[in-house]
Motif scaffolding. Structure first.
Motif, PDB file in Angstrom:
ATOM      1  N   VAL A 197       0.832  -1.205   0.000  1.00  0.00           N
ATOM      2  CA  VAL A 197       0.000   0.000   0.000  1.00  0.00           C
ATOM      3  C   VAL A 197       0.870   1.259   0.000  1.00  0.00           C
ATOM      4  CG1 VAL A 197      -1.668   1.330   1.365  1.00  0.00           C
ATOM      5  CG2 VAL A 197      -1.960  -1.137   1.092  1.00  0.00           C
ATOM      6  N   ILE A 198       1.885   1.297   0.855  1.00  0.00           N
ATOM      7  CA  ILE A 198       2.759   2.473   0.942  1.00  0.00           C
ATOM      8  C   ILE A 198       3.541   2.670  -0.348  1.00  0.00           C
ATOM      9  CG2 ILE A 198       4.790   3.417   2.106  1.00  0.00           C
ATOM     10  CD1 ILE A 198       3.666   2.188   4.712  1.00  0.00           C
ATOM     11  N   CYS A 199       4.114   1.595  -0.887  1.00  0.00           N
ATOM     12  CA  CYS A 199       4.905   1.696  -2.114  1.00  0.00           C
ATOM     13  C   CYS A 199       4.038   2.147  -3.287  1.00  0.00           C
ATOM     14  CB  CYS A 199       5.585   0.363  -2.413  1.00  0.00           C
ATOM     15  SG  CYS A 199       6.714   0.425  -3.810  1.00  0.00           S
ATOM     16  N   TYR A 200       2.858   1.581  -3.429  1.00  0.00           N
ATOM     17  CA  TYR A 200       1.950   1.971  -4.509  1.00  0.00           C
ATOM     18  C   TYR A 200       1.627   3.456  -4.395  1.00  0.00           C
ATOM     19  CZ  TYR A 200      -1.839   1.589  -7.906  1.00  0.00           C
ATOM     20  OH  TYR A 200      -2.623   1.738  -9.017  1.00  0.00           O
ATOM     21  N   TRP A 201       1.269   3.895  -3.201  1.00  0.00           N
ATOM     22  CA  TRP A 201       0.924   5.294  -2.964  1.00  0.00           C
ATOM     23  C   TRP A 201       2.104   6.210  -3.292  1.00  0.00           C
ATOM     24  CZ3 TRP A 201       2.727   8.850   0.735  1.00  0.00           C
ATOM     25  CH2 TRP A 201       1.990  10.036   0.820  1.00  0.00           C
ATOM     26  N   LEU A 202       3.316   5.817  -2.856  1.00  0.00           N
ATOM     27  CA  LEU A 202       4.496   6.637  -3.130  1.00  0.00           C
ATOM     28  C   LEU A 202       4.788   6.741  -4.630  1.00  0.00           C
ATOM     29  CD1 LEU A 202       6.953   5.523  -0.305  1.00  0.00           C
ATOM     30  CD2 LEU A 202       5.935   7.788  -0.609  1.00  0.00           C
ATOM     31  N   VAL A 251       2.646   6.435  -7.168  1.00  0.00           N
ATOM     32  CA  VAL A 251       1.624   7.266  -7.800  1.00  0.00           C
ATOM     33  C   VAL A 251       1.834   8.735  -7.440  1.00  0.00           C
ATOM     34  CG1 VAL A 251      -0.855   7.785  -7.837  1.00  0.00           C
ATOM     35  CG2 VAL A 251      -0.065   5.413  -7.968  1.00  0.00           C
ATOM     36  N   ARG A 252       2.111   9.013  -6.196  1.00  0.00           N
ATOM     37  CA  ARG A 252       2.326  10.399  -5.753  1.00  0.00           C
ATOM     38  C   ARG A 252       3.557  11.016  -6.425  1.00  0.00           C
ATOM     39  NH1 ARG A 252       4.260  12.802  -0.311  1.00  0.00           N
ATOM     40  NH2 ARG A 252       3.443  14.896  -0.493  1.00  0.00           N
TER      41      ARG A 252
END
Length: 160
Positions: free
Chosen positions: A129-134, A136-137
């Protein structure tokens, strides 16, 4: 010791990989799971093998396998052992060993493998979740990467 600029450069390289954010995050998550296993000498080899077998991003899988550092190994093993014992219906007990090799840990293998698997799975989900969010951001900040990310989201896979 810690070169912040080198770390920033490496993180930027991972976040800007030419791959779908889910693919990058999945490789990292599998690597994180591997990092919690008690097979210390084989984490990198296991990450490479998993990346090839499951067609994951090799760089992020190997990077994830290095998350559990020598500073965190002993506390993670102690917590994993207690968790594994409780899940097996045994009373929690202190893990006692004199060195970090498989022969020293072998008598505690069942509880350790069960505990590290549960903790590793939870850590892998959080890491995904954190890696995906980072990713994309980070890509939203760069126009070229943002366009690439949008195209990948529409297609649902990597672009060749």
């Amino acid at each position: 010791m810690l070169n912040k600029e080198k770390w920033k450069k490496n993180i930027k390289a991972i976040l800007s990989l030419d791959s779908h954010p889910g693919h990058i995050a999945a490789g990292f998550a599998v690597g994180v799971f591997i990092s919690f296993t008690p097979f210390f000498a084989f984490h990198t080899l296991m990450a490479i093998a998993a990346a090839f077998i499951f067609r994951l991003n090799k760089l992020t899988c190997i990077t994830g396998a290095w998350v559990n550092t020598p500073l965190t190994v002993v506390p993670v093993l102690a917590i994993s052992y207690k968790l594994g014992r409780v899940m097996r219906g045994l009373p929690p007990a202190e893990l006692s060993f004199h060195r970090l090799d498989w022969h020293a840990l072998k008598p505690h293998a069942t509880s350790l493998l069960l505990g590290t698997s549960v903790i590793g799975f939870v850590a892998a989900v959080i890491a995904y979740v954190i890696c995906y969010w980072l990713v994309v951001r980070f890509r939203r900040k760069d126009e070229t990467l943002a366009t690439l990310a949008e195209e990948m989201e529409e297609v649902g896979e990597e672009l060749e």
